[in-house]
Design an enzyme around this catalytic site. Structure first.
Site, PDB file in Angstrom:
ATOM      1  N   HIS A   1       0.834  -1.191   0.000  1.00 17.85           N
ATOM      2  CA  HIS A   1       0.000   0.000   0.000  1.00 17.85           C
ATOM      3  C   HIS A   1       0.875   1.250   0.000  1.00 17.85           C
ATOM      4  O   HIS A   1       1.589   1.519   0.957  1.00 17.85           O
ATOM      5  CB  HIS A   1      -0.906  -0.048   1.242  1.00 17.85           C
ATOM      6  CG  HIS A   1      -1.904   1.060   1.335  1.00 17.85           C
ATOM      7  ND1 HIS A   1      -2.717   1.221   2.428  1.00 17.85           N
ATOM      8  CD2 HIS A   1      -2.230   2.055   0.467  1.00 17.85           C
ATOM      9  CE1 HIS A   1      -3.496   2.283   2.235  1.00 17.85           C
ATOM     10  NE2 HIS A   1      -3.213   2.806   1.065  1.00 17.85           N
TER      11      HIS A   1
ATOM     12  N   HIS B   1       3.814   0.825   2.814  1.00 23.63           N
ATOM     13  CA  HIS B   1       3.787  -0.197   3.866  1.00 23.63           C
ATOM     14  C   HIS B   1       3.056  -1.427   3.335  1.00 23.63           C
ATOM     15  O   HIS B   1       2.567  -1.433   2.206  1.00 23.63           O
ATOM     16  CB  HIS B   1       3.102   0.346   5.127  1.00 23.63           C
ATOM     17  CG  HIS B   1       1.661   0.703   4.915  1.00 23.63           C
ATOM     18  ND1 HIS B   1       1.266   1.929   4.434  1.00 23.63           N
ATOM     19  CD2 HIS B   1       0.520  -0.006   5.079  1.00 23.63           C
ATOM     20  CE1 HIS B   1      -0.048   1.959   4.324  1.00 23.63           C
ATOM     21  NE2 HIS B   1      -0.536   0.795   4.695  1.00 23.63           N
TER      22      HIS B   1
ATOM     23  N   ASP C   1       0.043  -4.380   4.287  1.00 25.01           N
ATOM     24  CA  ASP C   1      -1.098  -4.691   5.147  1.00 25.01           C
ATOM     25  C   ASP C   1      -1.292  -6.199   5.155  1.00 25.01           C
ATOM     26  O   ASP C   1      -1.482  -6.822   4.107  1.00 25.01           O
ATOM     27  CB  ASP C   1      -2.356  -3.978   4.641  1.00 25.01           C
ATOM     28  CG  ASP C   1      -2.263  -2.468   4.851  1.00 25.01           C
ATOM     29  OD1 ASP C   1      -2.050  -2.052   6.000  1.00 25.01           O
ATOM     30  OD2 ASP C   1      -2.377  -1.723   3.862  1.00 25.01           O
TER      31      ASP C   1
ATOM     32  N   LYS D   1       9.907  10.193  -8.618  1.00 26.37           N
ATOM     33  CA  LYS D   1      11.143  10.367  -7.850  1.00 26.37           C
ATOM     34  C   LYS D   1      11.249  11.829  -7.457  1.00 26.37           C
ATOM     35  O   LYS D   1      10.947  12.704  -8.267  1.00 26.37           O
ATOM     36  CB  LYS D   1      12.358   9.986  -8.717  1.00 26.37           C
ATOM     37  CG  LYS D   1      12.624   8.492  -8.733  1.00 26.37           C
ATOM     38  CD  LYS D   1      13.844   8.190  -9.574  1.00 26.37           C
ATOM     39  CE  LYS D   1      13.985   6.705  -9.793  1.00 26.37           C
ATOM     40  NZ  LYS D   1      14.740   6.392 -11.013  1.00 26.37           N
TER      41      LYS D   1
ATOM     42  N   ASP E   1      12.270  15.484  -7.212  1.00 29.35           N
ATOM     43  CA  ASP E   1      13.022  16.304  -8.171  1.00 29.35           C
ATOM     44  C   ASP E   1      14.443  16.572  -7.700  1.00 29.35           C
ATOM     45  O   ASP E   1      15.372  16.527  -8.479  1.00 29.35           O
ATOM     46  CB  ASP E   1      12.302  17.641  -8.404  1.00 29.35           C
ATOM     47  CG  ASP E   1      11.094  17.434  -9.302  1.00 29.35           C
ATOM     48  OD1 ASP E   1      10.997  16.343  -9.905  1.00 29.35           O
ATOM     49  OD2 ASP E   1      10.253  18.346  -9.382  1.00 29.35           O
TER      50      ASP E   1
HETATM   51 MN    MN Z   1      -2.652   0.307   4.525  1.00 28.43          MN
END
Ligand code: MN
Length: 205
Positions: free
Chosen positions: A36, A42, A44, A191, A193
């Site tokens: 996620h 992260h 889940d 990314k 700058d």
């Molecule tokens: Mn999550």
């Protein structure tokens, strides 16, 4: 009331996430691990139990190395149908991209029938020491989720048990992301700058 907190946090007119009702698998309990990209990337970790998905946010992702103790913060229960959810959460709670990193079935350590497994797992959950066997594409074998004693009772550790699926070398779930991952595409296109400028400057003699 099941899923009360889940529903309270979300506006289903805005999010494609399932509103969901308690439902159960017939022969084997289901699990899903979603990657996620929200404000932070992260994982889940969700385990089916009693018609919903018990859920933990794992900042570093799971590991197959038993030496790793991965922080797992217990979050609100999610509906059973969330096990199939992948997509864009456009705004509000959890806004970002969700993709499925691994899924499959899981059981208690003995791989009991579904009712016995659920009973054992429920007892483990309440005791803060949940031991289970995973039958995923990436995660296989024995794992434990252990609740840390302290003020916050939502802090757990996710640990791989030593078995034939455990690895000795460093394990990084980010090295094994889905093919055509929308999150990887987003990360490549977004990314910072400053980093780009800096690396570009470095190449100029
Ligand atoms: Mn999550």
């Amino acid at each position: 009331m099941p899923l009360e907190l889940y529903k309270k946090k979300r506006n289903f007119n805005e999010t494609p996430e399932p509103e969901g009702k308690p439902k159960s698998s017939k022969s084997k309990l289901a699990f899903v691990i979603q990657r996620h990209k929200a404000s932070h990337l992260h994982y889940d970790f969700r385990l089916e139990m009693d018609g919903i998905l018990k859920s933990w946010a794992v900042p570093k992702g799971p590991s197959l190395n038993p030496k790793d103790k991965r922080l797992a913060m217990m979050v609100e229960d999610h509906p059973y149908d969330y096990k199939d959810f992948a997509g864009i959460i456009p705004s509000g709670y959890g806004a970002g991209i969700v993709e499925i990193w691994d899924n499959g079935t899981y059981s208690d350590l003995e791989n009991s029938d579904i009712k016995t497994a659920e009973k054992n797992l429920r007892a483990g959950l309440h005791a803060g020491n949940l031991k289970f066997r995973m039958f995923g594409k990436k995660l296989k074998g024995e794992f434990a989720l252990v609740r840390l004693k302290g003020k916050q009772d939502n802090t757990w550790l996710l640990i791989k048990h030593n078995d034939e699926y455990a690895v000795d070398e460093d394990y990084n779930s980010e090295d094994d992301t889905p093919e055509n991952s929308p999150i990887n595409k987003w990360l490549a296109e977004n990314k910072p700058d400053k980093a780009n400028t800096r690396s570009a400057k470095k190449k100029v003699p």
